[in-house]
Design a protein around this motif. Sequence first.
Motif, PDB file in Angstrom:
ATOM      1  N   SER A 201      50.514   4.100 -21.074  1.00 53.29           N
ATOM      2  CA  SER A 201      50.849   5.507 -20.862  1.00 53.29           C
ATOM      3  C   SER A 201      52.129   5.803 -21.631  1.00 53.29           C
ATOM      4  CB  SER A 201      51.040   5.827 -19.376  1.00 53.29           C
ATOM      5  OG  SER A 201      52.305   5.394 -18.902  1.00 53.29           O
ATOM      6  N   GLN A 202      52.481   7.061 -21.725  1.00 52.13           N
ATOM      7  CA  GLN A 202      53.712   7.452 -22.410  1.00 52.13           C
ATOM      8  C   GLN A 202      54.833   7.773 -21.424  1.00 52.13           C
ATOM      9  OE1 GLN A 202      51.806  10.493 -24.977  1.00 52.13           O
ATOM     10  NE2 GLN A 202      52.431   9.221 -26.708  1.00 52.13           N
ATOM     11  N   VAL A 203      54.658   7.396 -20.167  1.00 54.67           N
ATOM     12  CA  VAL A 203      55.684   7.566 -19.135  1.00 54.67           C
ATOM     13  C   VAL A 203      56.293   6.195 -18.858  1.00 54.67           C
ATOM     14  CG1 VAL A 203      56.207   8.361 -16.807  1.00 54.67           C
ATOM     15  CG2 VAL A 203      54.419   9.499 -18.157  1.00 54.67           C
ATOM     16  N   ARG A 204      57.479   5.961 -19.373  1.00 57.26           N
ATOM     17  CA  ARG A 204      58.103   4.638 -19.286  1.00 57.26           C
ATOM     18  C   ARG A 204      58.270   4.168 -17.845  1.00 57.26           C
ATOM     19  NH1 ARG A 204      63.504   4.100 -22.643  1.00 57.26           N
ATOM     20  NH2 ARG A 204      63.980   5.927 -21.371  1.00 57.26           N
ATOM     21  N   ALA A 205      58.670   5.076 -16.956  1.00 55.98           N
ATOM     22  CA  ALA A 205      58.946   4.697 -15.572  1.00 55.98           C
ATOM     23  C   ALA A 205      57.711   4.141 -14.865  1.00 55.98           C
ATOM     24  CB  ALA A 205      59.490   5.894 -14.799  1.00 55.98           C
ATOM     25  N   GLU A 206      56.523   4.493 -15.320  1.00 55.04           N
ATOM     26  CA  GLU A 206      55.303   4.005 -14.682  1.00 55.04           C
ATOM     27  C   GLU A 206      55.101   2.506 -14.859  1.00 55.04           C
ATOM     28  OE1 GLU A 206      52.600   8.085 -15.212  1.00 55.04           O
ATOM     29  OE2 GLU A 206      52.041   6.228 -16.258  1.00 55.04           O
TER      30      GLU A 206
ATOM     31  N   TRP B 299      62.400  -6.794 -19.052  1.00 52.89           N
ATOM     32  CA  TRP B 299      62.200  -5.631 -18.183  1.00 52.89           C
ATOM     33  C   TRP B 299      61.551  -6.072 -16.874  1.00 52.89           C
ATOM     34  CZ3 TRP B 299      58.799  -0.852 -19.869  1.00 52.89           C
ATOM     35  CH2 TRP B 299      59.018   0.204 -18.976  1.00 52.89           C
ATOM     36  N   SER B 300      62.297  -5.954 -15.788  1.00 51.18           N
ATOM     37  CA  SER B 300      61.820  -6.372 -14.473  1.00 51.18           C
ATOM     38  C   SER B 300      61.382  -5.163 -13.652  1.00 51.18           C
ATOM     39  CB  SER B 300      62.938  -7.108 -13.728  1.00 51.18           C
ATOM     40  OG  SER B 300      63.919  -6.181 -13.255  1.00 51.18           O
ATOM     41  N   ASP B 301      61.045  -5.404 -12.380  1.00 50.82           N
ATOM     42  CA  ASP B 301      60.677  -4.304 -11.502  1.00 50.82           C
ATOM     43  C   ASP B 301      61.890  -3.510 -11.025  1.00 50.82           C
ATOM     44  OD1 ASP B 301      61.669  -6.346  -9.972  1.00 50.82           O
ATOM     45  OD2 ASP B 301      60.034  -6.365  -8.515  1.00 50.82           O
ATOM     46  N   GLU B 302      63.111  -3.915 -11.462  1.00 48.67           N
ATOM     47  CA  GLU B 302      64.322  -3.163 -11.150  1.00 48.67           C
ATOM     48  C   GLU B 302      65.093  -2.757 -12.408  1.00 48.67           C
ATOM     49  OE1 GLU B 302      66.796  -4.667  -8.036  1.00 48.67           O
ATOM     50  OE2 GLU B 302      65.106  -5.512  -6.922  1.00 48.67           O
TER      51      GLU B 302
ATOM     52  N   ARG C  71      75.994  -5.401 -13.946  1.00 47.35           N
ATOM     53  CA  ARG C  71      76.841  -4.276 -13.589  1.00 47.35           C
ATOM     54  C   ARG C  71      76.488  -3.013 -14.366  1.00 47.35           C
ATOM     55  NH1 ARG C  71      82.849  -6.512 -14.167  1.00 47.35           N
ATOM     56  NH2 ARG C  71      81.872  -7.392 -16.015  1.00 47.35           N
ATOM     57  N   ARG C  72      75.799  -3.179 -15.481  1.00 47.37           N
ATOM     58  CA  ARG C  72      75.344  -2.039 -16.274  1.00 47.37           C
ATOM     59  C   ARG C  72      73.824  -2.036 -16.404  1.00 47.37           C
ATOM     60  NH1 ARG C  72      79.488  -1.468 -21.470  1.00 47.37           N
ATOM     61  NH2 ARG C  72      81.355  -0.868 -20.302  1.00 47.37           N
ATOM     62  N   GLN C  73      73.139  -2.564 -15.414  1.00 50.96           N
ATOM     63  CA  GLN C  73      71.674  -2.630 -15.463  1.00 50.96           C
ATOM     64  C   GLN C  73      71.101  -1.240 -15.715  1.00 50.96           C
ATOM     65  OE1 GLN C  73      69.865  -5.577 -13.436  1.00 50.96           O
ATOM     66  NE2 GLN C  73      67.926  -4.578 -12.975  1.00 50.96           N
ATOM     67  N   VAL C  74      70.152  -1.185 -16.659  1.00 52.72           N
ATOM     68  CA  VAL C  74      69.496   0.075 -16.994  1.00 52.72           C
ATOM     69  C   VAL C  74      68.197   0.156 -16.199  1.00 52.72           C
ATOM     70  CG1 VAL C  74      68.495   1.492 -18.806  1.00 52.72           C
ATOM     71  CG2 VAL C  74      70.503   0.095 -19.297  1.00 52.72           C
ATOM     72  N   ASN C  75      68.122   1.124 -15.285  1.00 53.71           N
ATOM     73  CA  ASN C  75      66.972   1.285 -14.416  1.00 53.71           C
ATOM     74  C   ASN C  75      66.152   2.483 -14.893  1.00 53.71           C
ATOM     75  OD1 ASN C  75      65.229   1.995 -12.165  1.00 53.71           O
ATOM     76  ND2 ASN C  75      66.496   0.639 -10.916  1.00 53.71           N
ATOM     77  N   PHE C  76      64.888   2.222 -15.224  1.00 55.97           N
ATOM     78  CA  PHE C  76      64.027   3.279 -15.742  1.00 55.97           C
ATOM     79  C   PHE C  76      63.144   3.888 -14.661  1.00 55.97           C
ATOM     80  CE2 PHE C  76      64.805   0.373 -19.323  1.00 55.97           C
ATOM     81  CZ  PHE C  76      65.392   1.251 -20.205  1.00 55.97           C
ATOM     82  N   GLY C  77      63.328   3.436 -13.416  1.00 55.59           N
ATOM     83  CA  GLY C  77      62.474   3.927 -12.359  1.00 55.59           C
ATOM     84  C   GLY C  77      62.855   5.320 -11.894  1.00 55.59           C
TER      85      GLY C  77
END
Length: 268
Positions: free
Chosen positions: A152-157, A198-201, A262-268
């Motif tokens: 899909s084109q929705v990264r958060a998915e 890229w993890s689940d968090e 400390r700077r984790q990037v969360n895409f959710g």
Amino acid sequence: MPDSTRGYFTESDGTYLPTKYAVSPWSSTMLAGPCVTGLLARELDKDHGPDGFVPARLTVDLFRPVQNAPVRFETTRVRDGNRIRVADAYLIQGDDVTARGTVVYLRPSEQPPGTVWTRDEHPTPPVEALDDPESGFARTWFGSDAHPEGWSQVRAEHQNASRKRMWSRQIPVIVGERMSPFVRTAVVGEGTSFMANWSDEGVGFINGDLTLTLSRLPVGTEVGVEADHHLSADGVAVGTSVLFDRLGPFGTGAVTCLANARRQVNFG
């Protein structure tokens, strides 16, 4: 035609000036890894290739964060043989070298006889993306094994604990300039760190290097990256990927990484 309005850098008398698209998601004072990797590949290709050779390996060492500031280069040819050529490029900001790129060019020849083992499972592009025009802007596709549709084109998915992949056509490294297949691979291939970590968090590792190995150059304007493996312990990680295009796999990527929780990037 290349995008005449967007790109990661503009150039003036050998100095490269970052645009707003080059800013890192980790910090507004830093440049993003894909544009740094692509600029190093472009500089090496401009000064030392191809002249009958093809790029077979690109290694980028990120000695320190590349700042959101002007960039210049010094390059040198380390070896110039009949079948192999090696060159280095040093990315300089002010008086400091902040990154180095090394490229190995090889001269193509005939395939030797014999059948060699290769893995049976190969990543493939999203079917919908194959209908995209070969020029102009195209949104990046993200994929994961746990996603019900695959792509899909929705990264958060795709923020889950399964294997990740992406299919991307990036904006030019230099505004208004068409990227070579090698530079295009360098820009997208830097996504090895993203896909492998890229993890689940979100993404909690930042890569200090990147190595891309290529058996050939990609066909078409898009490049795919699929995570192949992730190993980590005590805040140190290694990640590998498979690079693919419309014809199938053509290379690999590898990164070594440090935890940056400390700077984790969360895409959710």
